[in-house]
Scaffold this active site. Structure first.
Site, mmCIF file in Angstrom:
data_model
loop_
_atom_site.group_PDB
_atom_site.id
_atom_site.type_symbol
_atom_site.label_atom_id
_atom_site.label_comp_id
_atom_site.label_asym_id
_atom_site.label_seq_id
_atom_site.Cartn_x
_atom_site.Cartn_y
_atom_site.Cartn_z
ATOM 1 N N ILE A 160 18.241 12.060 -18.068
ATOM 2 C CA ILE A 160 18.767 10.699 -17.899
ATOM 3 C C ILE A 160 18.052 10.104 -16.828
ATOM 4 C CG2 ILE A 160 20.740 11.274 -16.299
ATOM 5 C CD1 ILE A 160 22.510 9.272 -17.932
ATOM 6 N N ASN A 179 30.302 13.803 -7.226
ATOM 7 C CA ASN A 179 31.806 14.171 -6.723
ATOM 8 C C ASN A 179 32.149 13.452 -5.545
ATOM 9 O OD1 ASN A 179 30.680 14.779 -4.002
ATOM 10 N ND2 ASN A 179 29.311 16.551 -5.082
ATOM 11 N N GLY A 192 23.500 19.921 -10.363
ATOM 12 C CA GLY A 192 23.159 19.368 -11.969
ATOM 13 C C GLY A 192 22.634 17.989 -12.020
ATOM 14 N N VAL A 193 23.389 17.144 -12.768
ATOM 15 C CA VAL A 193 22.993 15.952 -12.944
ATOM 16 C C VAL A 193 22.773 15.117 -11.793
ATOM 17 C CG1 VAL A 193 24.690 14.743 -13.894
ATOM 18 C CG2 VAL A 193 22.566 13.794 -14.602
ATOM 19 N N ASP A 194 23.653 14.941 -10.792
ATOM 20 C CA ASP A 194 23.785 14.526 -9.590
ATOM 21 C C ASP A 194 22.587 14.922 -8.582
ATOM 22 O OD1 ASP A 194 24.850 13.019 -7.209
ATOM 23 O OD2 ASP A 194 26.551 14.485 -6.977
ATOM 24 N N THR A 221 31.410 18.137 -17.938
ATOM 25 C CA THR A 221 31.257 19.360 -18.718
ATOM 26 C C THR A 221 30.307 20.501 -18.355
ATOM 27 O OG1 THR A 221 29.577 18.470 -20.205
ATOM 28 C CG2 THR A 221 31.659 18.058 -20.631
ATOM 29 N N VAL A 272 29.273 21.828 -14.039
ATOM 30 C CA VAL A 272 30.070 22.557 -13.150
ATOM 31 C C VAL A 272 31.801 22.345 -12.953
ATOM 32 C CG1 VAL A 272 30.351 22.586 -10.571
ATOM 33 C CG2 VAL A 272 27.921 22.664 -11.541
HETATM 34 N N1 AR6 Z 1 19.935 14.485 -17.631
HETATM 35 C C1 AR6 Z 1 21.224 14.280 -18.362
HETATM 36 N N2 AR6 Z 1 22.125 15.500 -18.363
HETATM 37 C C2 AR6 Z 1 21.994 16.364 -17.470
HETATM 38 C C3 AR6 Z 1 20.671 16.337 -16.485
HETATM 39 C C4 AR6 Z 1 19.824 15.517 -16.780
HETATM 40 N N3 AR6 Z 1 18.620 15.413 -15.469
HETATM 41 N N4 AR6 Z 1 20.963 17.500 -15.679
HETATM 42 C C5 AR6 Z 1 22.181 18.120 -15.958
HETATM 43 N N5 AR6 Z 1 22.485 17.523 -17.096
HETATM 44 P P1 AR6 Z 1 27.016 18.594 -14.002
HETATM 45 P P2 AR6 Z 1 30.063 17.983 -13.585
HETATM 46 C C6 AR6 Z 1 23.924 17.573 -17.748
HETATM 47 O O1 AR6 Z 1 27.421 19.959 -13.771
HETATM 48 O O2 AR6 Z 1 30.385 18.780 -14.697
HETATM 49 C C7 AR6 Z 1 27.310 18.278 -9.198
HETATM 50 O O3 AR6 Z 1 27.165 19.467 -8.421
HETATM 51 C C8 AR6 Z 1 24.504 19.305 -17.611
HETATM 52 O O4 AR6 Z 1 23.711 19.738 -18.631
HETATM 53 O O5 AR6 Z 1 25.823 17.884 -13.532
HETATM 54 O O6 AR6 Z 1 30.613 16.476 -13.870
HETATM 55 C C9 AR6 Z 1 28.079 16.997 -8.478
HETATM 56 O O7 AR6 Z 1 27.753 16.882 -7.420
HETATM 57 C C10 AR6 Z 1 26.017 18.872 -18.129
HETATM 58 O O8 AR6 Z 1 25.852 18.618 -19.557
HETATM 59 O O9 AR6 Z 1 28.260 17.599 -13.777
HETATM 60 C C11 AR6 Z 1 29.628 17.479 -8.645
HETATM 61 O O10 AR6 Z 1 29.964 18.422 -7.536
HETATM 62 C C12 AR6 Z 1 26.215 17.454 -17.909
HETATM 63 O O11 AR6 Z 1 24.886 16.942 -17.317
HETATM 64 C C13 AR6 Z 1 29.771 18.393 -9.982
HETATM 65 O O12 AR6 Z 1 28.393 18.738 -10.005
HETATM 66 C C14 AR6 Z 1 27.279 17.295 -16.385
HETATM 67 O O13 AR6 Z 1 27.085 18.731 -15.698
HETATM 68 C C15 AR6 Z 1 29.986 17.586 -11.149
HETATM 69 O O14 AR6 Z 1 30.113 18.332 -12.144
#
Ligand code: AR6
Length: 171
Positions: free
Chosen positions: A11, A24, A32-34, A118, A120
């Site tokens: 993304i 968060n 993750g994505v953040d 979906t 963390v």
């Molecule tokens: N592009 C698209 N999707 C992605 C990317 C990317 N570059 N990187 C990861 N994903 P998560 P949550 C997917 O854990 O569950 C953070 O630390 C990943 O594979 O990023 O909402 C925040 O600061 C998964 O399918 O978000 C919060 O503390 C999806 O994005 C916490 O994690 C969401 O995974 C939020 O957890």
């Protein structure tokens, strides 16, 4: 009517009006994505998030995209999965609804979402996909300004879950 599509991708590379960040409640970055969004946007994104003083789960805040190809980043903290009895589905629906509301208020026509909660946060993928697609479909049925909403899946399993959920809705 605006179209909804699911694609596999990163993304941070999306060339759209707004990308949504699965944040968060501190809005100050994480993994993750953040983490990927903050790295790609540069330190100005962090600086732009500080004045918000955080954000409650399910609400949404908007900043510029800085070094990202996307013009805007919409930050929304998803619910942490606690088994499904703690309003997780309502809160997840709020994330999608409020993010699209903020996008429309900023005249966005194209918006990309990651799969909120979906990773963390542990929300079961198929259940999250059902909530997300239902909520997006309802908004798209009422908007005259949005043209395209996409779910950008980082892996095949995620892409399949959202495609299946969308197909089950349309039936
Ligand atoms: N592009 C698209 N999707 C992605 C990317 C990317 N570059 N990187 C990861 N994903 P998560 P949550 C997917 O854990 O569950 C953070 O630390 C990943 O594979 O990023 O909402 C925040 O600061 C998964 O399918 O978000 C919060 O503390 C999806 O994005 C916490 O994690 C969401 O995974 C939020 O957890």
């Amino acid at each position: 009517m605006a179209e909804f599509t699911v694609l596999r991708g990163d993304i941070t590379l999306s060339q759209v009006d707004a990308i949504v960040n699965a944040a968060n409640t501190t809005l100050l970055g994480g993994g993750g994505v953040d983490g990927a969004i903050h790295r790609a946007a540069g330190p100005e994104l962090f600086e732009a998030c500080v004045p918000f003083n955080g954000c409650p789960t399910g609400e949404a805040r908007i900043t510029p995209g800085f070094k990202l190809p996307a013009k805007w980043v919409i930050h929304t903290p998803g619910p942490i999965w606690h088994g499904g009895q703690e309003h997780e589905a309502e809160l997840l629906a709020d994330c999608y609804r409020n993010s699209l509301k903020v996008a429309m208020a900023h005249d966005c026509r194209t918006v990309d979402f990651p799969s909120i909660s979906t990773g963390v946060y542990g929300y079961p993928l198929d259940e999250a996909a059902a909530v997300a697609t239902q909520t997006i479909a309802t908004v798209l049925g009422h908007t005259t300004t949005l043209e395209q909403v996409r779910l950008v899946a980082f892996d095949d399993l995620t892409a399949t879950a959202y495609r299946t959920a969308w197909a089950n809705l349309v039936d």
